[in-house]
Motif scaffolding. Structure first.
Motif, PDB file in Angstrom:
ATOM      1  N   ILE A  70      51.271  59.393  41.816  1.00 48.85           N
ATOM      2  CA  ILE A  70      50.731  58.615  40.699  1.00 48.85           C
ATOM      3  C   ILE A  70      50.962  59.320  39.360  1.00 48.85           C
ATOM      4  CG2 ILE A  70      48.344  59.488  40.685  1.00 48.85           C
ATOM      5  CD1 ILE A  70      47.481  56.518  40.432  1.00 48.85           C
ATOM      6  N   LYS A  71      51.042  60.624  39.414  1.00 50.54           N
ATOM      7  CA  LYS A  71      51.286  61.369  38.169  1.00 50.54           C
ATOM      8  C   LYS A  71      52.681  61.082  37.594  1.00 50.54           C
ATOM      9  CE  LYS A  71      48.098  65.222  38.710  1.00 50.54           C
ATOM     10  NZ  LYS A  71      47.254  64.530  39.681  1.00 50.54           N
ATOM     11  N   ASP A  72      53.602  60.652  38.455  1.00 50.05           N
ATOM     12  CA  ASP A  72      54.969  60.386  38.000  1.00 50.05           C
ATOM     13  C   ASP A  72      55.147  58.981  37.435  1.00 50.05           C
ATOM     14  OD1 ASP A  72      55.686  62.886  38.844  1.00 50.05           O
ATOM     15  OD2 ASP A  72      56.275  62.207  40.853  1.00 50.05           O
ATOM     16  N   ILE A  73      54.123  58.185  37.515  1.00 51.01           N
ATOM     17  CA  ILE A  73      54.270  56.804  37.032  1.00 51.01           C
ATOM     18  C   ILE A  73      54.399  56.805  35.509  1.00 51.01           C
ATOM     19  CG2 ILE A  73      53.101  54.572  36.835  1.00 51.01           C
ATOM     20  CD1 ILE A  73      51.753  55.175  39.534  1.00 51.01           C
ATOM     21  N   ALA A  74      55.461  56.188  35.023  1.00 52.26           N
ATOM     22  CA  ALA A  74      55.667  56.107  33.566  1.00 52.26           C
ATOM     23  C   ALA A  74      54.657  55.137  32.969  1.00 52.26           C
ATOM     24  CB  ALA A  74      57.085  55.628  33.287  1.00 52.26           C
ATOM     25  N   THR A  75      54.263  55.417  31.747  1.00 51.42           N
ATOM     26  CA  THR A  75      53.305  54.539  31.077  1.00 51.42           C
ATOM     27  C   THR A  75      53.970  53.825  29.900  1.00 51.42           C
ATOM     28  OG1 THR A  75      52.543  56.407  29.764  1.00 51.42           O
ATOM     29  CG2 THR A  75      51.285  55.891  31.755  1.00 51.42           C
ATOM     30  N   GLY A  76      53.333  52.763  29.452  1.00 55.89           N
ATOM     31  CA  GLY A  76      53.966  51.871  28.469  1.00 55.89           C
ATOM     32  C   GLY A  76      54.125  52.461  27.089  1.00 55.89           C
ATOM     33  N   MET A  77      53.249  53.366  26.697  1.00 62.40           N
ATOM     34  CA  MET A  77      53.382  53.922  25.349  1.00 62.40           C
ATOM     35  C   MET A  77      54.441  55.007  25.276  1.00 62.40           C
ATOM     36  SD  MET A  77      49.428  53.872  23.978  1.00 62.40           S
ATOM     37  CE  MET A  77      49.775  54.770  22.489  1.00 62.40           C
ATOM     38  N   GLY A  78      54.868  55.504  26.431  1.00 57.93           N
ATOM     39  CA  GLY A  78      56.015  56.397  26.448  1.00 57.93           C
ATOM     40  C   GLY A  78      55.680  57.870  26.544  1.00 57.93           C
ATOM     41  N   GLU A  79      56.732  58.689  26.504  1.00 55.37           N
ATOM     42  CA  GLU A  79      56.617  60.122  26.799  1.00 55.37           C
ATOM     43  C   GLU A  79      55.770  60.879  25.772  1.00 55.37           C
ATOM     44  OE1 GLU A  79      60.525  61.692  27.279  1.00 55.37           O
ATOM     45  OE2 GLU A  79      60.940  60.457  29.040  1.00 55.37           O
ATOM     46  N   GLU A  80      55.924  60.529  24.503  1.00 52.70           N
ATOM     47  CA  GLU A  80      55.175  61.288  23.487  1.00 52.70           C
ATOM     48  C   GLU A  80      53.678  61.031  23.616  1.00 52.70           C
ATOM     49  OE1 GLU A  80      56.619  61.343  19.504  1.00 52.70           O
ATOM     50  OE2 GLU A  80      58.704  61.581  20.123  1.00 52.70           O
ATOM     51  N   ALA A  81      53.333  59.796  23.939  1.00 52.60           N
ATOM     52  CA  ALA A  81      51.915  59.488  24.152  1.00 52.60           C
ATOM     53  C   ALA A  81      51.419  60.213  25.401  1.00 52.60           C
ATOM     54  CB  ALA A  81      51.726  57.981  24.294  1.00 52.60           C
ATOM     55  N   ASP A  82      52.252  60.263  26.425  1.00 52.13           N
ATOM     56  CA  ASP A  82      51.865  60.932  27.665  1.00 52.13           C
ATOM     57  C   ASP A  82      51.603  62.420  27.412  1.00 52.13           C
ATOM     58  OD1 ASP A  82      51.330  60.923  30.420  1.00 52.13           O
ATOM     59  OD2 ASP A  82      53.322  61.708  30.851  1.00 52.13           O
ATOM     60  N   ARG A  83      52.466  63.026  26.598  1.00 55.80           N
ATOM     61  CA  ARG A  83      52.267  64.449  26.262  1.00 55.80           C
ATOM     62  C   ARG A  83      50.950  64.636  25.508  1.00 55.80           C
ATOM     63  NH1 ARG A  83      57.833  64.967  25.717  1.00 55.80           N
ATOM     64  NH2 ARG A  83      57.829  64.432  23.528  1.00 55.80           N
ATOM     65  N   PHE A  84      50.678  63.691  24.613  1.00 57.10           N
ATOM     66  CA  PHE A  84      49.425  63.767  23.852  1.00 57.10           C
ATOM     67  C   PHE A  84      48.220  63.729  24.796  1.00 57.10           C
ATOM     68  CE2 PHE A  84      45.977  60.982  22.317  1.00 57.10           C
ATOM     69  CZ  PHE A  84      45.394  61.841  21.391  1.00 57.10           C
ATOM     70  N   PHE A  85      48.215  62.805  25.725  1.00 58.88           N
ATOM     71  CA  PHE A  85      47.086  62.705  26.656  1.00 58.88           C
ATOM     72  C   PHE A  85      47.003  63.964  27.518  1.00 58.88           C
ATOM     73  CE2 PHE A  85      47.280  58.094  25.736  1.00 58.88           C
ATOM     74  CZ  PHE A  85      45.928  57.850  25.536  1.00 58.88           C
ATOM     75  N   SER A  86      48.155  64.486  27.929  1.00 54.60           N
ATOM     76  CA  SER A  86      48.144  65.709  28.752  1.00 54.60           C
ATOM     77  C   SER A  86      47.511  66.865  27.999  1.00 54.60           C
ATOM     78  CB  SER A  86      49.573  66.095  29.146  1.00 54.60           C
ATOM     79  OG  SER A  86      50.138  65.107  29.925  1.00 54.60           O
ATOM     80  N   GLU A  87      47.813  66.935  26.711  1.00 54.79           N
ATOM     81  CA  GLU A  87      47.317  68.060  25.916  1.00 54.79           C
ATOM     82  C   GLU A  87      45.807  67.999  25.686  1.00 54.79           C
ATOM     83  OE1 GLU A  87      51.372  68.391  23.303  1.00 54.79           O
ATOM     84  OE2 GLU A  87      49.471  68.198  22.228  1.00 54.79           O
ATOM     85  N   GLU A 124      42.954  57.261  36.813  1.00 52.90           N
ATOM     86  CA  GLU A 124      43.888  56.821  37.857  1.00 52.90           C
ATOM     87  C   GLU A 124      43.151  55.866  38.786  1.00 52.90           C
ATOM     88  OE1 GLU A 124      46.348  61.045  38.109  1.00 52.90           O
ATOM     89  OE2 GLU A 124      45.270  60.303  39.873  1.00 52.90           O
ATOM     90  N   ILE A 125      43.814  54.797  39.103  1.00 50.64           N
ATOM     91  CA  ILE A 125      43.228  53.855  40.063  1.00 50.64           C
ATOM     92  C   ILE A 125      44.222  53.695  41.207  1.00 50.64           C
ATOM     93  CG2 ILE A 125      42.355  51.511  40.433  1.00 50.64           C
ATOM     94  CD1 ILE A 125      41.806  51.409  37.394  1.00 50.64           C
ATOM     95  N   ILE A 126      43.770  54.048  42.386  1.00 56.94           N
ATOM     96  CA  ILE A 126      44.641  53.931  43.560  1.00 56.94           C
ATOM     97  C   ILE A 126      43.994  52.966  44.535  1.00 56.94           C
ATOM     98  CG2 ILE A 126      45.705  55.173  45.495  1.00 56.94           C
ATOM     99  CD1 ILE A 126      45.438  57.728  43.690  1.00 56.94           C
ATOM    100  N   ALA A 127      44.741  51.929  44.903  1.00 52.30           N
ATOM    101  CA  ALA A 127      44.253  51.022  45.946  1.00 52.30           C
ATOM    102  C   ALA A 127      45.044  51.334  47.210  1.00 52.30           C
ATOM    103  CB  ALA A 127      44.462  49.567  45.521  1.00 52.30           C
ATOM    104  N   GLU A 128      44.321  51.839  48.197  1.00 51.42           N
ATOM    105  CA  GLU A 128      44.995  52.183  49.461  1.00 51.42           C
ATOM    106  C   GLU A 128      45.470  50.900  50.158  1.00 51.42           C
ATOM    107  OE1 GLU A 128      45.795  55.029  50.282  1.00 51.42           O
ATOM    108  OE2 GLU A 128      44.366  56.508  49.556  1.00 51.42           O
TER     109      GLU A 128
END
Lengths: 372, 469
Positions: A70-87, A124-128
């Motif tokens: 699930i961590k590898d799933i790309a998000t709609g706002m893109g890589e720079e936003a993803d880095r921001f959330f990670s930080e 993260e939302i995971i539906a088994e």
């Protein structure tokens, strides 16, 4: 902590003319992150596990492989936003529906924010396999509040699983708001997304869905209302790589006063996705002279045995409707409000939770009262 | 049992793929330098202002970057391109005076015959210069001017040319507009006086024969108040193993209540980089109608633009694109609404086959002043196999509430249901599929002049066999 944002987000997967200023959005401003405004969970339905991925080993039934994927799933706002959330995010709130469980009661994550609050959260939302789960997220503050609220949500619908995600954004008119969503859907799985973007000052919404599985599906319903100086920048990407995958995206809303809206919607029918079908429809009601609407519905097609379609209707209230309404004794202003409500209600009707409906209704009434 | 896939043949270009020696032609050196630009200017006897314009455009060219969107053009190296090739002949108004091999070229393309039967005037350009230009007496007696750009530039229409040349498409518009400003050569100038309606079309045909060369013709058409004109443009080239470049420019001025139809069948060879710019501006009540068929070239960037400046002006764009093996055709249209009660309609079809890539790209901009504007966009794409690609990238930028804009697009393959329906009516499967593909293109071909519609139908030789996979 004050953080200066210089982000290029909501990037189109294929570029077009730069003069349109639609290839990406740029955010250049400072935000204060003080962590105020965390979620309130009223109750956890049976069959749902809620935890933090930092200590997911403690959760009964947690699947490390799934967590990594699930961590590898790309998000709609893109890589720079993803880095921001990670930080800036400490840990990730995890919601997991147990295998085979059809959970009727929704899990409600309420974020009550105030003026000066600044928060970024990851979920993260995971539906088994074979499970069904509904999650309602509600972000609310007072009408004139100022602050920042960013939320990143990754969804993983496994084989035959269904995730219903309902997002209700009723933030103050001076809020900067990020809603960054990524979804992965496996065989026979489905993601159903309903978004009501009504509040906020500067709103950025990105949704990236990968329909990887056979007969996987995505349905999106987005309703928005932008008034005053509100702006809304949307970027939807639906990738079809699974055979017979299906997607449908409906976006409806209204712009008034000096409001601005950008809509980018991409259906990507990838090579090998035989029998896939994607459709997106956008309707925008323009209610004032000073509004600015930009729409870019994209279809990328690398497979012949597919169907892709999009449609857009942008404009004022039709003269026929207006005439009819006036013949029934309504003023043009009342007719506009009625038709705007009708558009938004067609999206709101996708929501069955009475409390959520009530909150949306209240917000809309208040917004229109201020206009009267 | 594995089903057999419907086969649709690529466009047959054999009728265009012939060439003649150019040993005695004048050529500038390959590449792009101030010296080469000055040499072209000298050869063409430019007035001073045009020489300065060229040098300034060259400067602009060097300052601008290649676009970061669209098909890859890294295979185009300007250092390898010869920007000016002049045939060893002067322009004539009689086919008998045109050298035999050049005359033969245009005979094979059917231009003299078309002139005799259905055209009011013809201009024929071979590489960088026009070799033939003629207009019927009855048309010139109406005051219609149809001449080559060079004559217009130095004759009695110099001031008119100066007032309009690259004013609609300034060299700063994009890198290849700047290139055009620096090295343009050839093309046509048309002036239709107020109230004059030209009943039969004028046509310019552009043939690029030289390997590794560029063609940069400039077409400037001014249709005055209340006038009416149909202008046809055709182009082709033989195929070489080196890159050729076409960076033409078309500027169309449509006066008050005037109408201009501009039809193009583009059939460049598959080594051609077609980076063409076309733009029209319409005054009050003016009408521009584009009919465009894009069949050739290796790479195309082509988006005819209509600026609806005057109140009540109108634009229509009808286009078809056929991208076959080795082709990446990025085509579409731009509409800009400025005047009140303006309307625009875009209707396009694209077909991808044999690994070809077709991209439909458009923009509709409605400015705040364009009250009561209406715009409609319809694009359809047909995929004929699973190794091809078709994308649609249509943008709408609406800046007033007093507008109505609609858009629809669809991508898919030949519908099994439609084939089944036709077969249930007694039509064979092969004929049914051929009928569907022909019908798909028919909406565009019926907008073309008859002889061009026939040419288009010849171009798309559809051979159907077996059943769909």
């Amino acid at each position: 902590m004050e953080k200066t944002l210089n982000l290029k987000i909501n990037c189109l997967p294929t570029l077009t003319w730069n003069f349109l200023k639609l290839n990406r959005a740029e955010v250049n401003e400072s935000v204060v992150l003080n962590g105020r405004g965390q979620s309130i969970i009223q109750n956890i339905p049976n069959g749902v596990i809620v935890g933090n991925t930092d200590n997911c080993g403690d959760c009964n039934g947690c699947d490390r492989d799934g967590s990594e994927k699930i961590k590898d799933i790309a998000t709609g706002m893109g890589e720079e936003a993803d880095r921001f959330f990670s930080e800036v995010c400490d840990g990730t709130l995890m919601v997991r529906a147990k295998r085979g469980m059809e959970i009727r009661e929704p899990l409600c994550l309420d974020y009550r924010l105030g003026s000066g609050d600044g928060t970024a959260v990851r979920q993260e939302i995971i539906a088994e396999e074979g499970s069904t789960v509904t999650v309602i997220m509600d972000y609310t503050s007072e009408r004139e509040d100022r602050g920042f609220f960013g939320v990143q949500t990754r969804l993983h619908a496994r084989k035959g699983a269904v995730i219903r995600l309902i997002k209700i954004e009723l933030l103050g008119r001076n809020y900067l708001h990020f809603d960054d969503i990524g979804a992965l859907v496996e065989d026979g799985g489905a993601v159903e997304l309903v978004q009501m973007e009504l509040g906020g000052g500067r709103n950025y919404v990105g949704v990236n869905t990968e329909l990887a599985g056979y007969k996987s599906s995505f349905t999106g319903h987005t309703g928005y209302l932008c008034m005053g100086s509100q702006s809304l920048d949307m970027n939807y990407y639906i990738g079809h790589s699974g055979k017979k995958s299906e997607s449908s995206l409906i976006v409806r809303g209204a712009l008034k006063d000096k409001a601005k809206k950008n809509f980018r919607g991409t259906i990507d029918l990838k090579h090998g996705a035989k029998g896939a079908c994607g459709d997106e429809q956008e309707e925008t009601l323009l209610l004032s002279e000073g509004v600015l609407n930009k729409t870019l519905p994209v279809i990328l097609c690398d497979e012949d045995d597919v169907e892709g379609s999009h449609g857009a209707t942008i404009g004022r209230l039709s003269s026929d409707i207006l005439f009819y309404m006036q013949s029934r004794g309504m003023s043009p202003g009342e007719a506009e409000i009625l038709m705007t409500k009708a558009k938004l209600n067609s999206i709101r009707n996708q929501i069955t939770d009475e409390k959520s409906i009530g909150r949306i209704q209240h917000y809309m009434e208040e917004a229109f009262d201020n206009e009267r | 049992m594995e089903k057999e896939r419907t086969e649709v043949n690529d466009i047959d270009r054999s009728m265009y793929d012939f060439r003649y020696s150019e040993d005695d032609f004048y050529r500038v050196d390959e590449g792009l330098t101030p010296e080469i630009v000055l040499q072209i200017s000298k050869e063409k006897h430019d007035p001073d202002w045009m020489r300065e314009f060229r040098l300034k455009s060259l400067d602009t060219y060097h300052k601008l970057n290649v676009t970061d969107w669209g098909p890859d053009i890294s295979g185009l190296n300007m250092d390898d391109i010869v920007t000016y090739v002049r045939p060893n002949t002067k322009m004539s108004a009689k086919w008998e005076e045109v050298p035999d091999d050049i005359k033969e070229t245009f005979e094979r393309l059917g231009i003299p015959q078309a002139e005799r039967t259905s055209l009011a005037g013809v201009g024929a350009q071979y590489d960088s210069e026009l070799v033939y230009h003629n207009v019927k007496d009855e048309v010139s007696e109406l005051g219609v001017v149809y001449t080559d750009m060079e004559s217009a530039l130095t004759g009695e229409y110099e001031q008119m040319v100066k007032d309009h040349f690259m004013k609609l498409v300034p060299p700063t518009d994009h890198k290849f507009a700047a290139l055009h400003g620096a090295v343009w050569s050839g093309g046509s100038f048309v002036y239709v006086p107020p109230g004059v309606k030209v009943d039969i079309p004028l046509q310019s045909y552009f043939r690029l024969n030289a390997a590794g060369a560029g063609q940069f013709e400039h077409t400037l058409i001014i249709v005055s108040e209340g006038a009416d004109l149909h202008f046809i443009e055709g182009c082709s080239a033989p195929k070489y193993n080196v890159a050729n470049l076409h960076a033409g420019c078309v500027e169309l001025y449509v006066g008050k209540n005037a109408r201009l139809r501009y039809s193009t069948i583009e059939n460049w060879s598959k080594n051609m980089y077609n980076l063409n710019t076309k733009r029209a501006v319409c005054e009050e009540g003016g009408v521009i109608e584009w009919v465009s068929g894009s069949f050739g070239s290796h790479i195309s960037y082509l988006y005819p633009s209509s600026i609806l400046k005057g109140d009540g002006s109108r634009a229509e764009f009808t286009g078809i694109t056929f991208a076959g093996t080795g082709q990446n055709l990025d085509t579409g249209a731009k509409m800009v609404h400025i005047g009140k009660r303006t309307s625009s309609f875009i209707n396009t079809k694209s077909i991808s086959k044999g690994g070809g890539i077709s991209t439909y790209r458009s923009s509709v901009t409605v400015m705040p002043s364009a009250e009561d504007a209406k715009a409609s966009v319809s694009c359809a794409s047909l995929m004929l196999d699973d190794i091809s690609r078709s994308d649609t990238v249509p943008a709408m930028d609406i800046r007033t509430d007093k507008a109505d804009v609609g858009h629809e697009a669809k991508i898919g393959r030949i519908s099994d249901d439609a084939v089944f329906y036709l077969m249930s009516r007694g039509i064979s499967e092969e004929d049914a599929k051929a009928m569907i593909v022909s019908g798909f293109a028919d909406q565009v071909s019926k907008e073309l002049p008859l002889e061009y519609a026939v040419e288009m139908n010849n171009l798309i030789q559809l051979e159907m066999k077996g059943s769909i996979g």
